[in-house]
Write a protein that holds these residues in place. Sequence first.
Motif, PDB file in Angstrom:
ATOM      1  N   VAL A   5      17.536 -10.136   2.544  1.00 24.39           N
ATOM      2  CA  VAL A   5      18.106 -11.214   1.740  1.00 24.39           C
ATOM      3  C   VAL A   5      18.143 -10.778   0.277  1.00 24.39           C
ATOM      4  O   VAL A   5      17.138 -10.311  -0.262  1.00 24.39           O
ATOM      5  CB  VAL A   5      17.272 -12.509   1.895  1.00 24.39           C
ATOM      6  CG1 VAL A   5      17.802 -13.604   0.964  1.00 24.39           C
ATOM      7  CG2 VAL A   5      17.315 -12.990   3.335  1.00 24.39           C
ATOM      8  N   ARG A   6      19.280 -10.925  -0.340  1.00 20.41           N
ATOM      9  CA  ARG A   6      19.397 -10.589  -1.753  1.00 20.41           C
ATOM     10  C   ARG A   6      18.849 -11.721  -2.607  1.00 20.41           C
ATOM     11  O   ARG A   6      18.832 -12.888  -2.195  1.00 20.41           O
ATOM     12  CB  ARG A   6      20.855 -10.314  -2.121  1.00 20.41           C
ATOM     13  CG  ARG A   6      21.471  -9.173  -1.330  1.00 20.41           C
ATOM     14  CD  ARG A   6      22.895  -8.908  -1.767  1.00 20.41           C
ATOM     15  NE  ARG A   6      22.939  -8.334  -3.107  1.00 20.41           N
ATOM     16  CZ  ARG A   6      24.021  -8.317  -3.880  1.00 20.41           C
ATOM     17  NH1 ARG A   6      25.137  -8.877  -3.463  1.00 20.41           N
ATOM     18  NH2 ARG A   6      23.992  -7.754  -5.072  1.00 20.41           N
ATOM     19  N   LYS A   8      18.874 -13.534  -6.478  1.00 20.48           N
ATOM     20  CA  LYS A   8      19.497 -13.699  -7.800  1.00 20.48           C
ATOM     21  C   LYS A   8      18.623 -14.598  -8.651  1.00 20.48           C
ATOM     22  O   LYS A   8      18.178 -15.664  -8.208  1.00 20.48           O
ATOM     23  CB  LYS A   8      20.894 -14.293  -7.664  1.00 20.48           C
ATOM     24  CG  LYS A   8      21.576 -14.632  -8.996  1.00 20.48           C
ATOM     25  CD  LYS A   8      23.040 -14.989  -8.753  1.00 20.48           C
ATOM     26  CE  LYS A   8      23.675 -15.601  -9.988  1.00 20.48           C
ATOM     27  NZ  LYS A   8      23.460 -17.052 -10.075  1.00 20.48           N
ATOM     28  N   GLN A  84      30.706 -16.593 -10.978  1.00 19.22           N
ATOM     29  CA  GLN A  84      30.276 -17.735 -10.172  1.00 19.22           C
ATOM     30  C   GLN A  84      30.969 -18.986 -10.699  1.00 19.22           C
ATOM     31  O   GLN A  84      30.858 -19.312 -11.877  1.00 19.22           O
ATOM     32  CB  GLN A  84      28.751 -17.876 -10.270  1.00 19.22           C
ATOM     33  CG  GLN A  84      28.154 -19.016  -9.473  1.00 19.22           C
ATOM     34  CD  GLN A  84      26.631 -18.965  -9.506  1.00 19.22           C
ATOM     35  OE1 GLN A  84      26.034 -17.889  -9.404  1.00 19.22           O
ATOM     36  NE2 GLN A  84      25.985 -20.106  -9.670  1.00 19.22           N
ATOM     37  N   LEU A 104      31.685 -15.901  -6.542  1.00 17.30           N
ATOM     38  CA  LEU A 104      30.793 -16.800  -5.822  1.00 17.30           C
ATOM     39  C   LEU A 104      31.339 -18.211  -6.042  1.00 17.30           C
ATOM     40  O   LEU A 104      31.311 -18.717  -7.169  1.00 17.30           O
ATOM     41  CB  LEU A 104      29.364 -16.701  -6.349  1.00 17.30           C
ATOM     42  CG  LEU A 104      28.569 -15.463  -5.963  1.00 17.30           C
ATOM     43  CD1 LEU A 104      27.314 -15.344  -6.824  1.00 17.30           C
ATOM     44  CD2 LEU A 104      28.196 -15.509  -4.486  1.00 17.30           C
ATOM     45  N   THR A 125      32.818 -15.311  -1.933  1.00 18.54           N
ATOM     46  CA  THR A 125      31.623 -15.607  -1.146  1.00 18.54           C
ATOM     47  C   THR A 125      31.184 -17.026  -1.464  1.00 18.54           C
ATOM     48  O   THR A 125      31.168 -17.431  -2.627  1.00 18.54           O
ATOM     49  CB  THR A 125      30.479 -14.630  -1.493  1.00 18.54           C
ATOM     50  OG1 THR A 125      30.899 -13.305  -1.179  1.00 18.54           O
ATOM     51  CG2 THR A 125      29.225 -14.966  -0.711  1.00 18.54           C
ATOM     52  N   MET A 127      28.624 -20.143  -2.008  1.00 19.61           N
ATOM     53  CA  MET A 127      27.246 -20.465  -2.363  1.00 19.61           C
ATOM     54  C   MET A 127      27.082 -21.978  -2.221  1.00 19.61           C
ATOM     55  O   MET A 127      27.886 -22.752  -2.739  1.00 19.61           O
ATOM     56  CB  MET A 127      26.917 -20.059  -3.800  1.00 19.61           C
ATOM     57  CG  MET A 127      25.517 -20.491  -4.241  1.00 19.61           C
ATOM     58  SD  MET A 127      25.170 -20.206  -6.003  1.00 19.61           S
ATOM     59  CE  MET A 127      24.916 -18.438  -6.012  1.00 19.61           C
ATOM     60  N   TRP A 153      25.509 -17.821   0.296  1.00  8.73           N
ATOM     61  CA  TRP A 153      24.324 -17.801  -0.560  1.00  8.73           C
ATOM     62  C   TRP A 153      23.771 -19.213  -0.659  1.00  8.73           C
ATOM     63  O   TRP A 153      24.508 -20.195  -0.473  1.00  8.73           O
ATOM     64  CB  TRP A 153      24.673 -17.293  -1.954  1.00  8.73           C
ATOM     65  CG  TRP A 153      25.047 -15.844  -2.038  1.00  8.73           C
ATOM     66  CD1 TRP A 153      25.698 -15.097  -1.092  1.00  8.73           C
ATOM     67  CD2 TRP A 153      24.809 -14.965  -3.142  1.00  8.73           C
ATOM     68  NE1 TRP A 153      25.874 -13.817  -1.532  1.00  8.73           N
ATOM     69  CE2 TRP A 153      25.350 -13.705  -2.792  1.00  8.73           C
ATOM     70  CE3 TRP A 153      24.212 -15.117  -4.394  1.00  8.73           C
ATOM     71  CZ2 TRP A 153      25.293 -12.609  -3.649  1.00  8.73           C
ATOM     72  CZ3 TRP A 153      24.158 -14.030  -5.252  1.00  8.73           C
ATOM     73  CH2 TRP A 153      24.688 -12.783  -4.880  1.00  8.73           C
ATOM     74  N   PRO A 172      20.300 -17.500   4.777  1.00  5.90           N
ATOM     75  CA  PRO A 172      21.370 -17.183   3.837  1.00  5.90           C
ATOM     76  C   PRO A 172      21.431 -15.682   3.573  1.00  5.90           C
ATOM     77  O   PRO A 172      20.459 -14.955   3.801  1.00  5.90           O
ATOM     78  CB  PRO A 172      20.948 -17.934   2.569  1.00  5.90           C
ATOM     79  CG  PRO A 172      19.446 -17.945   2.651  1.00  5.90           C
ATOM     80  CD  PRO A 172      19.140 -18.117   4.110  1.00  5.90           C
ATOM     81  N   ALA A 174      21.811 -14.567   0.564  1.00  4.12           N
ATOM     82  CA  ALA A 174      21.129 -14.402  -0.719  1.00  4.12           C
ATOM     83  C   ALA A 174      20.594 -15.748  -1.169  1.00  4.12           C
ATOM     84  O   ALA A 174      21.080 -16.803  -0.745  1.00  4.12           O
ATOM     85  CB  ALA A 174      22.080 -13.832  -1.772  1.00  4.12           C
ATOM     86  N   VAL A 175      19.586 -15.700  -2.027  1.00  6.43           N
ATOM     87  CA  VAL A 175      19.010 -16.918  -2.607  1.00  6.43           C
ATOM     88  C   VAL A 175      19.079 -16.826  -4.127  1.00  6.43           C
ATOM     89  O   VAL A 175      19.028 -15.742  -4.701  1.00  6.43           O
ATOM     90  CB  VAL A 175      17.558 -17.133  -2.157  1.00  6.43           C
ATOM     91  CG1 VAL A 175      17.509 -17.510  -0.676  1.00  6.43           C
ATOM     92  CG2 VAL A 175      16.697 -15.900  -2.427  1.00  6.43           C
ATOM     93  N   ASP A 176      19.192 -17.998  -4.769  1.00  6.15           N
ATOM     94  CA  ASP A 176      19.419 -18.074  -6.205  1.00  6.15           C
ATOM     95  C   ASP A 176      18.432 -19.075  -6.802  1.00  6.15           C
ATOM     96  O   ASP A 176      18.414 -20.242  -6.395  1.00  6.15           O
ATOM     97  CB  ASP A 176      20.865 -18.537  -6.442  1.00  6.15           C
ATOM     98  CG  ASP A 176      21.283 -18.487  -7.895  1.00  6.15           C
ATOM     99  OD1 ASP A 176      20.445 -18.157  -8.757  1.00  6.15           O
ATOM    100  OD2 ASP A 176      22.457 -18.793  -8.177  1.00  6.15           O
TER     101      ASP A 176
END
Length: 203
Positions: A5-6, A8, A84, A104, A125, A127, A153, A172, A174-176
């Motif tokens: 998982v990426r 951010k 984004q 994003l 992508t 989010m 994401w 997911p 990625a998580v932010d």
Amino acid sequence: MSERVRVKVCGTTSVHDAVMSAEAGADAVGFIFAPVSRRLVSPQVAREAGLSVGVTVARVGVFLNQGLDEVLRTAEAARVSAVQLHGELSSLYVEQVAAYYPVLRVLSPAELAGADVWRAHPGVTLMLDAPQPGGGVPLDWDALRAVFPVGAWLAGGLGPQNVAAAITALRPAAVDGVSRLESSPGVKDAEAVREFVRQARAG
């Protein structure tokens, strides 16, 4: 977990915090250019911070209902590597930005019905975020299990205490994190950032 998982770290307002996030293992840092944000940063600071983290860390410019020319001009000045987009935006607008940068596209759960238009778009992508981004309120992950888009994401009230559970629930890409990684708006808490990355990797 089959894929890494990426992570951010968004709302970055200084070179110091950008470097700290990169050293903690973040894959991306976010710079908010929406004038209404308490975490507003100038393109000049974002550019310096982006240059300081190196090419392996993505540099994401965050915008809310801003004109196309402003977005492209600011993104270029800040030397971001992705954009984004929040707000009520037309498909044409998003596609025009995606012609220049990976995008994003941020949606709330209520907007997921319109997500199909982006699922197969090569430059966009998804989010999923809370209706009030940066407010620290998590989404209802259980309610989203059946509808969370593959490859999307996740944002919305994520921090060291809950990111592993969020990843387990929704898987997911990625998580932010923003507000739960701060000592005050726009100022990152180094230990919270490091623990956020650790927990996301273990999630």
